[in-house]
Enzyme design. Structure first.
Site, short mmCIF file in Angstrom:
data_model
loop_
_atom_site.label_atom_id
_atom_site.label_comp_id
_atom_site.label_asym_id
_atom_site.label_seq_id
_atom_site.Cartn_x
_atom_site.Cartn_y
_atom_site.Cartn_z
N VAL A 60 -29.80 -18.65 -18.49
CA VAL A 60 -30.60 -17.46 -18.20
C VAL A 60 -30.16 -16.82 -16.89
CG1 VAL A 60 -32.91 -16.58 -17.75
CG2 VAL A 60 -32.57 -18.30 -19.53
N TYR A 61 -29.93 -17.64 -15.88
CA TYR A 61 -29.45 -17.14 -14.60
C TYR A 61 -28.11 -16.41 -14.79
CZ TYR A 61 -27.90 -17.08 -9.72
OH TYR A 61 -27.44 -16.68 -8.49
N ALA A 62 -27.19 -17.05 -15.51
CA ALA A 62 -25.88 -16.43 -15.76
C ALA A 62 -26.03 -15.15 -16.57
CB ALA A 62 -24.98 -17.42 -16.49
#
Length: 251
Positions: free
Chosen positions: A155-157
């Site tokens: 999700v961060y990426a």
């Protein structure tokens, strides 16, 4: 006379880490800086250091997940400096943490998207008319090496990939307005890294990098961002600039 003398910039995430490094480096080149972050005391500390270098800094506490606050950031910069020449979107809440897709909390997902691509795009759009009126400007957004290896950071990426894509789109759409948009990928010492990675682990990670050290917020990240904000990079736009000691080349 620095290469940003007479220019005004907004820097988010300016209370610590890479954001503070960018603010300090740009101020050292003569820019006036609106320091944006959540903790006013941290912003005030950075402002004092900037003022000691002979530049102007205005601390402004704001929650970048609040759209009204994003508008207020831009309004404050115009009120304080009369113009906006550069925008540095360095803030991200929460900072990089590993979390598998089946495990990550929905509230964390929402915060990542809202503070990442949603806030980045909103600030870009709010700054656009002011930069256009000034004859141009420079936007520097922050991505992450997780773009290359997203496993456990999906999700961060994904948020960082969205930021990079939005930046490339803006570089095309806003190029005729002389507004340049570039994205940096830093691998930098930060409070989040200190929290997640003990000193001995940091040393082992650094030893595997071609340059054998982790990035320094001002010297390695901030100075490059100052270059991207200046006329020295007037023909650079739509680029992904990796500042990671060679980590990207090893993937």
């Amino acid at each position: 006379m620095g290469r940003l003398t007479g220019k005004a910039a907004i820097v988010t995430g300016a209370g610590q880490g890479a954001g503070a490094g960018c603010a300090l480096a740009m101020a050292s080149e003569g820019a006036s800086i609106l320091l944006v972050g959540r903790t006013l005391s941290k912003l005030e500390s950075v402002a004092k250091e900037i003022e000691a270098r002979g530049a102007k800094a205005v601390p402004f506490s704001a929650d970048i997940t609040d759209r009204a606050a994003l508008r207020a950031i831009v309004d404050k910069a115009v009120e304080a400096f009369g113009r906006i020449d550069a925008l540095v979107n360095a803030a991200q809440a929460p900072e990089m943490r590993s979390a598998r897709l089946l495990d990550i909390d929905d509230d964390v997902v929402q915060e990542l998207w809202t503070s990442g691509p949603v806030a980045t795009l909103a600030l870009m759009r709010f700054c656009h008319p002011h930069m256009k009126a000034a004859g141009g400007g420079s936007i520097i957004n922050f991505a992450s090496g997780a773009l290359r290896v997203p496993a456990d950071y999906g999700v961060y990426a994904g948020c960082k990939a969205a930021i990079e894509t939005i930046g490339r789109a803006a570089s095309v759409e806003w190029g005729p307005d002389n507004i340049r948009v570039n994205t940096v990928v830093p691998f930098v010492l930060s409070p989040a890294m200190d929290l997640d990675m003990p000193a001995d682990v940091q040393e082992r990670v650094a030893a595997k990098l071609p340059l054998r050290r982790l990035g320094r917020p001002e010297e390695d990240i901030g100075r490059t961002v100052a270059f991207l904000a200046s006329e020295d990079s007037a023909y650079m736009t739509g680029n992904l600039v990796t500042l990671d000691g060679g980590s990207w080349s090893q993937k």
